[in-house]
Design an enzyme around this catalytic site. Structure first.
Site, mmCIF file in Angstrom:
data_model
loop_
_atom_site.group_PDB
_atom_site.id
_atom_site.type_symbol
_atom_site.label_atom_id
_atom_site.label_comp_id
_atom_site.label_asym_id
_atom_site.label_seq_id
_atom_site.Cartn_x
_atom_site.Cartn_y
_atom_site.Cartn_z
ATOM 1 N N CYS A 92 0.816 -1.230 0.000
ATOM 2 C CA CYS A 92 0.000 0.000 0.000
ATOM 3 C C CYS A 92 0.844 1.273 0.000
ATOM 4 C CB CYS A 92 -0.951 0.016 1.188
ATOM 5 S SG CYS A 92 -2.112 -1.355 1.162
ATOM 6 N N HIS A 113 -3.309 7.566 1.904
ATOM 7 C CA HIS A 113 -3.720 6.240 1.443
ATOM 8 C C HIS A 113 -5.136 5.961 1.958
ATOM 9 C CE1 HIS A 113 -3.961 2.041 0.716
ATOM 10 N NE2 HIS A 113 -3.754 1.666 1.971
ATOM 11 N N ASN A 155 -10.016 -0.061 -0.545
ATOM 12 C CA ASN A 155 -8.552 0.026 -0.458
ATOM 13 C C ASN A 155 -7.949 -0.516 -1.754
ATOM 14 O OD1 ASN A 155 -5.837 -0.237 0.110
ATOM 15 N ND2 ASN A 155 -6.123 -1.183 2.114
#
Ligand code: UT7
Length: 329
Positions: free
Chosen positions: A119, A256, A286
């Site tokens: 990520c 993020h 996500n």
């Protein structure tokens, strides 16, 4: 190598994003696992996510985002000196997805490689590209975050399958002469951290040299949540302090997009008002390395983020790897 004495800054001259067509709602997931729309929204803020079609691979998503970025940058694929893809879901174990992107967009003059920081992959890729640009080796860099978590989630595991979505986002960074003041456009600073002691709280249960299979996402959600809030808030405070700034100087916080509760907890510690936070997690879920450039692309396309705005980015993911970036668009 004269490095930073050359007074070059990496300026965002192009940006793009791509989401696969298929939207998967929370309602649809309730037909697959024991979950509910209300649980997912309350714990994560997510309402829907996009899943790639069976015949798409990660480089397809990346190329779609890259083409938009090239177009609005007004440069051609052959003008690129460097292509970096942040991904944890490459097309193949090797070669890198970045070299496949290079082939598909028709670049033969640059060099291409992937970064594996899950990520945090886009932030790490931006940081690496920025070093190449500042060293004078690279003029134009295509930096992409592209992911297909849908391929590595266990659709029977309600703790993880509701959290992720597919997508890609891209920036084109160009080295431009600069006095490197905070007022000038470009990547002002980046800082990456990692702590391998936490490798096992977020990982896949497979890989080429361990099981010979790709594996699926395993996560100790509460532990990752705790580290995320603490480490992201610290990283943000550190980069602001180092650059003589406070959160009041920042126009936009584009983190993020893993969980709206994480984003809001970090924003609260940094005293960012709601109006300064770009959130897309509710509709993208996500998307791992793709989440920051996708959120950026949307915010710019909608006219919220404008040229000259000062942005704080930050991300955390498996490793753990985390970091922050200060960018004036
Ligand atoms: O991008 C990389 C970084 N990743 C992240 O930042 C993710 C970080 N973690 C999180 O976002 C949160 O920890 C989750 C959203 C994953 C989970 O939220 P939570 O509030 O920490 O829930 P929990 O894991 O503590 O689970 C609470 C309960 C459990 O039931 P019991 O044991 O209390 O009976 C779970 O089994 O919720 C249950 N549960 C669910 N219930 C309905 C877990 N997943 C689901 C689900 N639907 N999908």
């Amino acid at each position: 190598m004269t490095n930073k004495s050359q007074n070059i800054r990496s300026v965002i001259i192009g940006y793009g994003g791509y989401l696969p067509e298929r939207i998967v709602t929370n309602e649809e997931l309730t037909t697959m696992v024991d979950t509910s729309h209300d649980w997912i929204v309350e714990r994560t803020g997510i309402h829907q996510r996009h899943f790639a079609a069976d015949d798409q691979v990660t480089s397809d998503l990346a190329v779609n985002a890259a083409k938009i970025a090239l177009e609005n940058a007004g440069i051609k694929a052959e003008d690129l000196d460097l292509i970096i893809v942040g991904t944890a879901t490459p097309d193949k174990t090797f070669p890198s997805t970045a070299t496949r992107v290079q082939e598909k967009i028709g670049n033969t003059t640059g060099f291409a490689f992937d970064v594996a920081a899950v990520c945090a992959g886009f932030l790490v890729a931006v940081s690496v590209a920025d070093q190449f640009i500042q060293s004078g080796q690279v003029k134009n860099a295509l930096v992409i975050g592209a992911e297909m978590p849908s391929r590595i989630i266990d659709m029977n595991d309600r703790r993880t399958c509701v959290l992720f979505g597919d997508g890609a986002g891209a920036w084109i960074l160009q080295g431009q002469k600069s006095e490197r003041t905070p007022e000038e456009r470009g990547v002002i600073d980046t800082k990456i951290y990692s702590d391998g002691r936490f490798c096992d709280i977020l990982h896949t249960d497979g890989g080429p040299s361990s099981t010979g299979k790709v594996g699926q996402i395993q996560m100790e959600g509460r532990e990752v949540f705790r580290h995320a809030v603490e480490k992201l808030a610290d990283a943000a405070e550190n980069i602001l302090k180092k650059n003589g700034l406070t959160s009041a100087d920042i126009d936009w916080f584009i983190p993020h997009q893993a969980n709206s509760r994480i984003i809001e907890a970090v924003a609260k510690r940094l005293a960012f008002p709601q109006e300064k936070i770009i959130q897309t997690v509710y509709k993208h879920a996500n998307t791992s390395a793709a989440s920051i450039p996708l959120a950026f692309y949307e915010a710019v396309t909608e006219g919220r983020v404008k040229k000259g705005d000062l942005i704080l980015h930050e991300a955390i993911g498996g490793g753990l790897v985390w970091g922050s970036a200060l960018v004036r668009f």
